[in-house]
Design a protein around this motif. Structure first.
Motif, mmCIF file in Angstrom:
data_model
loop_
_atom_site.group_PDB
_atom_site.id
_atom_site.type_symbol
_atom_site.label_atom_id
_atom_site.label_comp_id
_atom_site.label_asym_id
_atom_site.label_seq_id
_atom_site.Cartn_x
_atom_site.Cartn_y
_atom_site.Cartn_z
ATOM 1 N N VAL A 44 -41.188 -4.415 -50.197
ATOM 2 C CA VAL A 44 -42.623 -4.250 -50.452
ATOM 3 C C VAL A 44 -42.912 -4.788 -51.847
ATOM 4 C CG1 VAL A 44 -44.550 -2.622 -50.575
ATOM 5 C CG2 VAL A 44 -42.702 -2.246 -48.919
ATOM 6 N N THR A 45 -43.355 -6.046 -51.895
ATOM 7 C CA THR A 45 -43.580 -6.705 -53.179
ATOM 8 C C THR A 45 -45.045 -7.081 -53.383
ATOM 9 O OG1 THR A 45 -43.054 -8.839 -52.199
ATOM 10 C CG2 THR A 45 -41.228 -7.641 -53.231
ATOM 11 N N HIS A 46 -45.864 -6.934 -52.359
ATOM 12 C CA HIS A 46 -47.261 -7.363 -52.416
ATOM 13 C C HIS A 46 -48.220 -6.235 -52.776
ATOM 14 C CE1 HIS A 46 -46.530 -5.762 -48.433
ATOM 15 N NE2 HIS A 46 -47.828 -5.557 -48.325
ATOM 16 N N LYS A 47 -47.687 -5.028 -52.957
ATOM 17 C CA LYS A 47 -48.502 -3.864 -53.310
ATOM 18 C C LYS A 47 -47.578 -2.837 -53.950
ATOM 19 C CE LYS A 47 -48.162 -1.971 -48.613
ATOM 20 N NZ LYS A 47 -48.939 -1.548 -47.451
ATOM 21 N N PRO A 48 -48.127 -1.735 -54.475
ATOM 22 C CA PRO A 48 -47.254 -0.735 -55.091
ATOM 23 C C PRO A 48 -46.192 -0.233 -54.113
ATOM 24 C CG PRO A 48 -49.542 -0.279 -55.626
ATOM 25 C CD PRO A 48 -49.555 -1.377 -54.603
ATOM 26 N N ALA A 49 -45.046 0.139 -54.653
ATOM 27 C CA ALA A 49 -43.945 0.642 -53.828
ATOM 28 C C ALA A 49 -44.386 1.868 -53.043
ATOM 29 C CB ALA A 49 -42.756 0.984 -54.711
ATOM 30 N N PRO A 50 -43.827 2.061 -51.859
ATOM 31 C CA PRO A 50 -44.187 3.228 -51.056
ATOM 32 C C PRO A 50 -43.890 4.539 -51.775
ATOM 33 C CG PRO A 50 -42.830 1.690 -49.789
ATOM 34 C CD PRO A 50 -42.839 1.211 -51.203
ATOM 35 N N ILE A 51 -44.693 5.538 -51.467
ATOM 36 C CA ILE A 51 -44.497 6.891 -52.005
ATOM 37 C C ILE A 51 -43.321 7.563 -51.284
ATOM 38 C CG2 ILE A 51 -45.560 9.182 -52.240
ATOM 39 C CD1 ILE A 51 -46.928 7.016 -53.958
ATOM 40 N N LEU A 52 -43.289 7.419 -49.977
ATOM 41 C CA LEU A 52 -42.289 8.090 -49.142
ATOM 42 C C LEU A 52 -41.081 7.184 -48.918
ATOM 43 C CD1 LEU A 52 -44.727 9.589 -46.496
ATOM 44 C CD2 LEU A 52 -43.808 10.693 -48.546
ATOM 45 N N CYS A 53 -39.914 7.789 -48.744
ATOM 46 C CA CYS A 53 -38.704 7.011 -48.487
ATOM 47 C C CYS A 53 -38.783 6.359 -47.101
ATOM 48 C CB CYS A 53 -37.453 7.878 -48.613
ATOM 49 S SG CYS A 53 -37.220 9.060 -47.271
ATOM 50 N N ALA A 54 -38.009 5.316 -46.913
ATOM 51 C CA ALA A 54 -38.066 4.526 -45.677
ATOM 52 C C ALA A 54 -37.717 5.356 -44.441
ATOM 53 C CB ALA A 54 -37.138 3.316 -45.794
ATOM 54 N N ARG A 55 -36.716 6.194 -44.532
ATOM 55 C CA ARG A 55 -36.332 6.989 -43.354
ATOM 56 C C ARG A 55 -37.431 7.955 -42.942
ATOM 57 N NH1 ARG A 55 -29.883 8.139 -44.185
ATOM 58 N NH2 ARG A 55 -29.297 5.964 -43.853
ATOM 59 N N GLN A 56 -38.101 8.551 -43.907
ATOM 60 C CA GLN A 56 -39.200 9.461 -43.575
ATOM 61 C C GLN A 56 -40.333 8.693 -42.905
ATOM 62 O OE1 GLN A 56 -40.565 11.954 -46.772
ATOM 63 N NE2 GLN A 56 -42.389 12.596 -45.660
#
Length: 149
Positions: A44-56
């Protein structure tokens, strides 16, 4: 017996909201089985990093009725799960930043024969409904920001 039409939808799916549900339900109409690929934080480089982890995020997406199976994206090459799943159709989200022709060219370069479609959009159904993870984060920050604890 005919082979099932396999559809892939992909995205970040951070802070799952009605826009995500609409996207996945719309994508499911393009075939018989829907596979959702959930982006890893490193992709994810086009917007802020996700809040939640990938597995969740994967588990939340996989719990939706429209999704037959949810997968984590590859940390290094976003096309690895596409090659493994060998879809008939890839459905991009209504507002995803990807260009359909660029994706189609990249698929052709890798010998993946599938078409690329764009999902329909969805308007809010009531005044306070949010259809964007960024809007959800902004609302949280406004409501729980400095001094509102």
């Amino acid at each position: 017996m005919t082979q099932a039409t396999r559809v892939v939808a992909q995205g970040t799916f951070d802070l799952l909201h009605p826009g995500h549900v609409h996207y996945l339900e719309d994508a499911a109409t393009y075939g018989d089985e829907l596979h959702a690929i959930v982006a890893r934080r490193s992709n994810v480089t086009h917007k802020p990093a996700p809040i939640l982890c990938a597995r969740q995020r994967r588990d939340m997406v996989g719990a939706l009725a429209a999704v037959d199976e949810a997968h984590l994206g590859d940390p290094d090459d976003v096309f690895v799960p596409i090659e493994r799943l060998d879809p008939d159709v890839i459905v991009l989200g209504f507002d995803q930043h990807h260009d359909e022709s660029d994706i189609a060219d990249a698929l052709a370069d890798r010998g993946i024969d599938c078409r690329v479609e764009r999902a329909s959009g969805r308007e809010p159904r009531f005044e306070d409904e949010l259809l964007s993870s960024g809007d959800i984060v902004d609302r949280i920050l406004r409501r729980r920001g400095d001094g509102d604890r």
